[in-house]
Design a protein around this motif. Structure first.
Motif, PDB file in Angstrom:
ATOM      1  N   ASP A 448       0.850  -1.184   0.000  1.00 44.29           N
ATOM      2  CA  ASP A 448       0.000   0.000   0.000  1.00 44.29           C
ATOM      3  C   ASP A 448       0.890   1.239   0.000  1.00 44.29           C
ATOM      4  OD1 ASP A 448       0.159   1.179   2.953  1.00 44.29           O
ATOM      5  OD2 ASP A 448       0.149  -1.003   3.094  1.00 44.29           O
ATOM      6  N   PRO A 449       0.412   2.360  -0.549  1.00 50.99           N
ATOM      7  CA  PRO A 449       1.233   3.566  -0.689  1.00 50.99           C
ATOM      8  C   PRO A 449       1.810   4.070   0.631  1.00 50.99           C
ATOM      9  CG  PRO A 449      -0.757   3.745  -2.016  1.00 50.99           C
ATOM     10  CD  PRO A 449      -0.913   2.514  -1.175  1.00 50.99           C
ATOM     11  N   GLU A 450       1.075   3.924   1.712  1.00 47.30           N
ATOM     12  CA  GLU A 450       1.563   4.422   2.991  1.00 47.30           C
ATOM     13  C   GLU A 450       2.779   3.633   3.469  1.00 47.30           C
ATOM     14  OE1 GLU A 450       1.818   7.022   6.141  1.00 47.30           O
ATOM     15  OE2 GLU A 450       0.731   7.135   4.250  1.00 47.30           O
ATOM     16  N   ARG A 451       2.772   2.330   3.253  1.00 49.40           N
ATOM     17  CA  ARG A 451       3.932   1.518   3.618  1.00 49.40           C
ATOM     18  C   ARG A 451       5.167   1.987   2.841  1.00 49.40           C
ATOM     19  NH1 ARG A 451       5.597  -3.510   5.439  1.00 49.40           N
ATOM     20  NH2 ARG A 451       3.505  -4.030   6.148  1.00 49.40           N
ATOM     21  N   LEU A 452       4.999   2.160   1.541  1.00 40.28           N
ATOM     22  CA  LEU A 452       6.125   2.614   0.721  1.00 40.28           C
ATOM     23  C   LEU A 452       6.608   3.990   1.148  1.00 40.28           C
ATOM     24  CD1 LEU A 452       5.065   1.481  -2.865  1.00 40.28           C
ATOM     25  CD2 LEU A 452       6.889   0.527  -1.460  1.00 40.28           C
ATOM     26  N   ARG A 453       5.682   4.879   1.474  1.00 37.70           N
ATOM     27  CA  ARG A 453       6.069   6.221   1.899  1.00 37.70           C
ATOM     28  C   ARG A 453       6.910   6.169   3.167  1.00 37.70           C
ATOM     29  NH1 ARG A 453       5.035  10.185   5.280  1.00 37.70           N
ATOM     30  NH2 ARG A 453       3.501   8.979   6.461  1.00 37.70           N
ATOM     31  N   LEU A 454       6.505   5.327   4.106  1.00 40.78           N
ATOM     32  CA  LEU A 454       7.245   5.216   5.364  1.00 40.78           C
ATOM     33  C   LEU A 454       8.627   4.604   5.137  1.00 40.78           C
ATOM     34  CD1 LEU A 454       4.418   4.073   7.802  1.00 40.78           C
ATOM     35  CD2 LEU A 454       5.634   6.260   7.826  1.00 40.78           C
ATOM     36  N   ILE A 455       8.708   3.578   4.272  1.00 42.03           N
ATOM     37  CA  ILE A 455      10.001   2.969   3.961  1.00 42.03           C
ATOM     38  C   ILE A 455      10.939   4.012   3.364  1.00 42.03           C
ATOM     39  CG2 ILE A 455      11.155   1.334   2.408  1.00 42.03           C
ATOM     40  CD1 ILE A 455       8.764  -0.538   2.794  1.00 42.03           C
ATOM     41  N   GLU A 456      10.430   4.789   2.412  1.00 39.91           N
ATOM     42  CA  GLU A 456      11.264   5.803   1.755  1.00 39.91           C
ATOM     43  C   GLU A 456      11.657   6.919   2.719  1.00 39.91           C
ATOM     44  OE1 GLU A 456       8.694   6.788  -1.447  1.00 39.91           O
ATOM     45  OE2 GLU A 456       9.284   5.064  -2.677  1.00 39.91           O
ATOM     46  N   THR A 457      10.766   7.261   3.637  1.00 39.76           N
ATOM     47  CA  THR A 457      11.068   8.300   4.621  1.00 39.76           C
ATOM     48  C   THR A 457      12.198   7.864   5.537  1.00 39.76           C
ATOM     49  OG1 THR A 457       8.790   9.134   4.594  1.00 39.76           O
ATOM     50  CG2 THR A 457      10.122   9.674   6.523  1.00 39.76           C
ATOM     51  N   VAL A 458      12.137   6.627   6.008  1.00 42.72           N
ATOM     52  CA  VAL A 458      13.201   6.104   6.874  1.00 42.72           C
ATOM     53  C   VAL A 458      14.526   6.050   6.118  1.00 42.72           C
ATOM     54  CG1 VAL A 458      14.001   4.068   8.128  1.00 42.72           C
ATOM     55  CG2 VAL A 458      11.623   4.798   8.346  1.00 42.72           C
ATOM     56  N   LYS A 459      14.480   5.594   4.865  1.00 41.40           N
ATOM     57  CA  LYS A 459      15.699   5.507   4.066  1.00 41.40           C
ATOM     58  C   LYS A 459      16.335   6.887   3.881  1.00 41.40           C
ATOM     59  CE  LYS A 459      18.643   3.879   0.902  1.00 41.40           C
ATOM     60  NZ  LYS A 459      19.847   3.110   1.300  1.00 41.40           N
ATOM     61  N   ARG A 460      15.548   7.870   3.543  1.00 40.63           N
ATOM     62  CA  ARG A 460      16.085   9.222   3.333  1.00 40.63           C
ATOM     63  C   ARG A 460      16.650   9.806   4.630  1.00 40.63           C
ATOM     64  NH1 ARG A 460      11.495   9.892   0.043  1.00 40.63           N
ATOM     65  NH2 ARG A 460      10.388  10.888   1.771  1.00 40.63           N
ATOM     66  N   ALA A 461      15.989   9.515   5.736  1.00 33.59           N
ATOM     67  CA  ALA A 461      16.427  10.074   7.013  1.00 33.59           C
ATOM     68  C   ALA A 461      17.780   9.513   7.434  1.00 33.59           C
ATOM     69  CB  ALA A 461      15.381   9.781   8.094  1.00 33.59           C
ATOM     70  N   LEU A 462      17.991   8.208   7.246  1.00 33.68           N
ATOM     71  CA  LEU A 462      19.227   7.575   7.698  1.00 33.68           C
ATOM     72  C   LEU A 462      20.318   7.583   6.641  1.00 33.68           C
ATOM     73  CD1 LEU A 462      17.981   4.491   9.768  1.00 33.68           C
ATOM     74  CD2 LEU A 462      18.694   6.739  10.566  1.00 33.68           C
ATOM     75  N   ASP A 463      19.939   7.589   5.379  1.00 32.01           N
ATOM     76  CA  ASP A 463      20.925   7.492   4.292  1.00 32.01           C
ATOM     77  C   ASP A 463      20.603   8.517   3.197  1.00 32.01           C
ATOM     78  OD1 ASP A 463      22.972   6.597   2.642  1.00 32.01           O
ATOM     79  OD2 ASP A 463      21.859   4.853   1.906  1.00 32.01           O
ATOM     80  N   PRO A 464      20.709   9.800   3.518  1.00 31.33           N
ATOM     81  CA  PRO A 464      20.307  10.825   2.542  1.00 31.33           C
ATOM     82  C   PRO A 464      21.126  10.803   1.257  1.00 31.33           C
ATOM     83  CG  PRO A 464      21.485  11.808   4.400  1.00 31.33           C
ATOM     84  CD  PRO A 464      21.192  10.388   4.776  1.00 31.33           C
ATOM     85  N   ASP A 465      22.365  10.301   1.334  1.00 32.64           N
ATOM     86  CA  ASP A 465      23.200  10.241   0.132  1.00 32.64           C
ATOM     87  C   ASP A 465      22.991   8.952  -0.664  1.00 32.64           C
ATOM     88  OD1 ASP A 465      24.352  12.688   0.795  1.00 32.64           O
ATOM     89  OD2 ASP A 465      25.882  11.738   2.041  1.00 32.64           O
ATOM     90  N   GLY A 466      22.210   8.036  -0.124  1.00 30.98           N
ATOM     91  CA  GLY A 466      21.888   6.805  -0.838  1.00 30.98           C
ATOM     92  C   GLY A 466      23.092   5.904  -1.109  1.00 30.98           C
TER      93      GLY A 466
END
Length: 474
Positions: A448-466
């Motif tokens: 569901d879109p909310e799950r993906l949004r949360l996953i991406e939010t956590v990823k950006r917060a901890l690893d902003p440079d990817g």
């Protein structure tokens, strides 16, 4: 695809840090790190980094950010979804913890084990056993997989029914974050309510949020008693009802309840060139094992009473009880050889399905109907940890068919119908393998879109440079 030749100048800082033996850049030496375990993807890396300490991991992460490299953490490279394979064109360095294998501490009174994340699972099991304790995480690849990879994928395995997934066994964790700082929560407490349980963020994250370097695991008393049986199932034997009865009648002493189809058993026989000495009934077979730490529990009697009830109900046609440790090991060798049997037959397209145990029969019926309609004549290999709802639903590559072409055809069509059936029954398309690079489109398609949004939010917060395992999961 051939690895891009690394610029010696780019790798010089890593050699200064790790030494010559800590940086592998020769393609002949890096080849085993850049090919996924199922031989579906050829990766590419400028070099493989092999740190010896947490401090070296921290510094190599800082160097990678400074010099524009991505990082791919890798354990034993035994995963099934390409999560540890560096992608061509991404300039990703593999970080192997194969030289960080220490057992840090075993506490027999607290029932805990602390060790480096590069420790091979079987070595961790032996360290526990030496103290009269038991580490229940058990996988077919336990002789080569490493704990960091087990945690990164939240590995399941053979004893989830009783002990849970990898995340259920973790008390403490140590992780090097994408900026090189250290998150250390290596406490051995079972009760510790101090806010968010942050260590759980990194378990199942497949190295996309940091590099796990240490872990504290729960242990149990050594299971000195085992009672093991091979059950030949009657036609239409109700697996959910059987599993529930076994749990009730054994007071949850069942550690494994493994379904093995007649087709899967046949693959093992074909690979061996001889019969296995075991039979499947019309409904397949179940490998059932009870374990206990106390000699005072009459485990054989408990198993016999349970089998009598299963037979009285007409669910089991016959059963063979292991009379020795050698016979028990022979039962398990058949179960654990099924993936090799599939490979010997030409390979298979693997579907790692999770279901509520109560819906297993419904799914098997729907899957059979779908296969007969969409891919008639294709051989099926069905087996798995059905006591916890995990079914390996694999299609064997037909004789004369190119394995990769067949895989692509199945994954483009039939697989989606199979996953839709599982999800419609409350299940999932990934029980214990993870997402990696091979299932990231499925995560988008079925989340569901909310799950993906949360996953991406956590990823950006901890690893902003990817920089951490770009391309895996997201």
């Amino acid at each position: 695809m051939t690895d891009t030749a690394p610029d010696p100048h780019d790798l010089a800082p890593f050699r200064d840090l790790l030494g010559e033996s800590g940086v592998l850049a020769d393609p002949a030496m890096t080849a085993r790190y850049t090919r996924d375990q199922r031989d579906l993807m050829q990766g590419e890396t400028p070099a493989v980094l092999r740190p010896r300490s947490v401090e070296e991991v921290q510094e190599l992460v800082r160097l990678a950010r400074r010099h524009g490299f991505g990082l791919v953490p890798q354990g034993g490279n035994t995963g099934y979804v390409g999560g540890a394979t560096p992608e061509p064109g991404r300039r990703q360095l593999v970080v192997s913890l194969e030289r960080m294998t220490g057992i840090r501490a075993v506490d027999p009174l607290n029932f805990t084990l602390a060790c480096d994340a590069g420790c091979i699972l079987a070595d961790a099991q032996r360290a526990a056993d030496a103290e009269g304790l038991f580490l229940p995480l058990s996988l077919g690849a336990e002789g080569s997989c490493r704990l960091g990879g087990n945690l990164g994928t939240n590995a399941g395995g053979l004893q989830v029914l009783r002990y849970g997934m990898a995340r259920d066994l973790v008390l403490g964790l140590e992780v090097v974050l994408p900026d090189g700082t250290l998150f250390s929560d290596m406490r051995t407490l079972r009760k510790n309510n101090v806010g968010y349980d942050l260590k759980q963020l990194f378990i199942g994250a497949e190295g996309t949020l940091g590099i796990i370097t240490g872990v504290v695991l729960k242990l149990w008393p050594a299971q000195g008693q085992r009672a093991t049986a091979w059950l030949e199932l009657a036609e239409d034997a109700p697996i959910p009802e059987m599993a529930a009865l076994v749990r009730r009648e054994t007071s949850d002493l069942a550690s494994t309840f493994e379904l093995i189809s007649a087709s899967s058993l046949g693959l093992v026989a074909e690979m061996r060139g001889a019969e296995t000495g075991l039979k499947a009934g019309p409904g397949g077979a179940v490998l059932l094992e009870l374990t206990a730490s106390s000699e005072r529990i009459p485990l054989d009697d408990v198993l016999m009473g349970c089998l009598e009830m299963l037979m009285e109900r007409g669910w089991v046609e016959d059963a063979v009880l292991a009379q020795s440790e050698a016979q028990r090991r022979a039962f398990w060798a058949v179960r654990e050889t099924i993936p090799e049997g599939e490979k010997h037959a030409g390979g298979s397209v693997k579907h790692d399905i999770a279901l509520p145990v109560s819906r297993l029969t419904d799914f098997l019926n729907r899957g059979a109907a779908l296969l007969a309609e969409r891919m008639p004549g294709v051989r099926l290999s069905v087996y798995g940890h059905v006591g916890d709802g995990n079914l390996h639903y694999n299609l064997v590559v037909p004789a004369g068919r190119d394995r990769l072409d067949f895989t692509r055809a199945v994954e483009a069509g039939f697989a989606h119908e199979l996953y839709a059936a599982a999800i419609g029954l409350g299940g999932s398309f990934s029980a214990e393998y993870g997402i990696g690079r091979f299932k990231r489109d499925l995560l988008v398609r079925y989340s569901d879109p909310e799950r993906l949004r949360l996953i991406e939010t956590v990823k950006r917060a901890l690893d902003p440079d990817g920089i951490m395992n770009a391309g895996a999961m997201l």
